[in-house]
Design an enzyme around this catalytic site. Sequence first.
Site, PDB file in Angstrom:
ATOM      1  N   HIS A  39       0.840  -1.210   0.000  1.00 40.87           N
ATOM      2  CA  HIS A  39       0.000   0.000   0.000  1.00 40.87           C
ATOM      3  C   HIS A  39       0.876   1.261   0.000  1.00 40.87           C
ATOM      4  O   HIS A  39       0.574   2.236  -0.677  1.00 40.87           O
ATOM      5  CB  HIS A  39      -0.887   0.044   1.252  1.00 40.87           C
ATOM      6  N   GLN A  63     -17.940  -6.692  -1.218  1.00 44.09           N
ATOM      7  CA  GLN A  63     -17.029  -7.473  -2.050  1.00 44.09           C
ATOM      8  C   GLN A  63     -16.570  -8.770  -1.366  1.00 44.09           C
ATOM      9  O   GLN A  63     -15.731  -9.479  -1.902  1.00 44.09           O
ATOM     10  CB  GLN A  63     -15.825  -6.632  -2.493  1.00 44.09           C
ATOM     11  N   GLY A 149      -2.927  -1.611  -7.229  1.00 41.76           N
ATOM     12  CA  GLY A 149      -1.804  -2.529  -7.329  1.00 41.76           C
ATOM     13  C   GLY A 149      -2.016  -3.578  -8.418  1.00 41.76           C
ATOM     14  O   GLY A 149      -3.128  -4.080  -8.597  1.00 41.76           O
ATOM     15  N   SER A 187       0.375  -9.003   1.437  1.00 44.29           N
ATOM     16  CA  SER A 187      -1.085  -8.955   1.480  1.00 44.29           C
ATOM     17  C   SER A 187      -1.510  -8.772   2.931  1.00 44.29           C
ATOM     18  O   SER A 187      -0.860  -9.312   3.846  1.00 44.29           O
ATOM     19  CB  SER A 187      -1.663 -10.268   0.939  1.00 44.29           C
TER      20      SER A 187
HETATM   21  P1  AMP Z   1      -6.481  -3.899  -0.359  1.00 38.79           P
HETATM   22  O1  AMP Z   1      -6.301  -3.115   0.893  1.00 38.79           O
HETATM   23  O2  AMP Z   1      -6.034  -5.311  -0.270  1.00 38.79           O
HETATM   24  O3  AMP Z   1      -7.870  -3.739  -0.951  1.00 38.79           O
HETATM   25  O4  AMP Z   1      -5.501  -3.236  -1.404  1.00 38.79           O
HETATM   26  C1  AMP Z   1      -5.564  -1.857  -1.705  1.00 38.79           C
HETATM   27  C2  AMP Z   1      -4.728  -1.600  -2.908  1.00 38.79           C
HETATM   28  O5  AMP Z   1      -3.370  -1.982  -2.609  1.00 38.79           O
HETATM   29  C3  AMP Z   1      -5.156  -2.429  -4.133  1.00 38.79           C
HETATM   30  O6  AMP Z   1      -5.055  -1.611  -5.292  1.00 38.79           O
HETATM   31  C4  AMP Z   1      -4.165  -3.542  -4.149  1.00 38.79           C
HETATM   32  O7  AMP Z   1      -3.936  -4.062  -5.441  1.00 38.79           O
HETATM   33  C5  AMP Z   1      -2.909  -2.842  -3.630  1.00 38.79           C
HETATM   34  N1  AMP Z   1      -1.967  -3.808  -3.094  1.00 38.79           N
HETATM   35  C6  AMP Z   1      -2.216  -4.775  -2.180  1.00 38.79           C
HETATM   36  N2  AMP Z   1      -1.116  -5.525  -1.969  1.00 38.79           N
HETATM   37  C7  AMP Z   1      -0.159  -5.017  -2.778  1.00 38.79           C
HETATM   38  C8  AMP Z   1       1.215  -5.357  -3.026  1.00 38.79           C
HETATM   39  N3  AMP Z   1       1.809  -6.384  -2.416  1.00 38.79           N
HETATM   40  N4  AMP Z   1       1.907  -4.608  -3.920  1.00 38.79           N
HETATM   41  C9  AMP Z   1       1.294  -3.574  -4.562  1.00 38.79           C
HETATM   42  N5  AMP Z   1       0.031  -3.206  -4.372  1.00 38.79           N
HETATM   43  C10 AMP Z   1      -0.701  -3.921  -3.491  1.00 38.79           C
END
Ligand code: AMP
Length: 305
Positions: A39, A63, A149, A187
């Site tokens: 993030h 979701q 991401g 993640s």
């Molecule tokens: P999330 O909080 O999992 O919904 O992710 C929020 C944003 O962060 C999304 O656009 C994800 O694709 C991005 N993201 C999550 N993990 C990663 C990572 N390891 N590298 C780059 N972007 C990420």
Amino acid sequence: MVLIVTTVSELRRQIGQLLREQPGAVGLVPTMGALHAGHLSLLRRCRSECSVTVVSIFVNPKQFGEQADLDNYPRTLEADSALCAAEDVDIIFAPSPAEVYPAGFSTSVHVGALTDRWEGEFRPGHFDGVATVVAKLFMMVMPERAYFGEKDFQQLAVVRRMAQDLNLPVEVIGCPTVREGAGLALSSRNVRLSPEDVQAARRISLALQRVQSFVLCGETESATLIEDARRHMLGTDGLLSIEYLAVVDPRDFRERRGPVQAGDRVITAVRCGAVRLIDNMELQPATAGAAGEQIQAGQATGTGP
Ligand code: AMP
């Protein structure tokens, strides 16, 4: 100091005020919180390209298919705020579910075709939830740019499609996947893995990396590559089960049959106990000269699929 706002009206007021003080582009980084270095890479990019950076933190119930996954999703607003403050984020928008979906809410955004397979197939309704909340966040924040991401590669494609189809005046920017040293994609769900699970989960990116290595060596037959990757990913400890593992055309997410084409993606979703992990990598066949060198290297170590 980072402002934490929870209502749409306050969000709009604060963005308006910041724009008067520091005119320029507004950038949005949508997240579900439990922020990690992945993030942070998005919000640093946003900071470097926009004069106002808004990070949304919202665990979007629409979701999630499984109630247990929603209930167990990590929520760490205090730590997230400290990280955002250290990164000079201007505003954290952390609304309640009732603020985003007030009583009577009955609209859904559905992106067709791209959502038929893979994540869309294994998580029915997931992309409707994503497209609906992202469309709403775009309307609430009105950003010039929004950062996503590549780790969620199909999601990125769905959001791009939606923004284009609905003429939303926002540039959707994809950012590379951030990984821990051994390659596991970062993640928010990784915190739920035991040390043994982490060891097993590291085989996910290693198997994808193996596909790319063999493509570079000149082995481009998708079925052969996937079979080899599947074997290496599963290993012998029985900790991982694969939901899907495939080479796809990134334009329509159809499975690639036959030889891999430049820019194809190998994508996967894997279950490790109760935790679901996804990853993907771009595939690039070697240029003629580089292929010869790679094949020799592969032969020297006896590493063929
Ligand atoms: P999330 O909080 O999992 O919904 O992710 C929020 C944003 O962060 C999304 O656009 C994800 O694709 C991005 N993201 C999550 N993990 C990663 C990572 N390891 N590298 C780059 N972007 C990420």
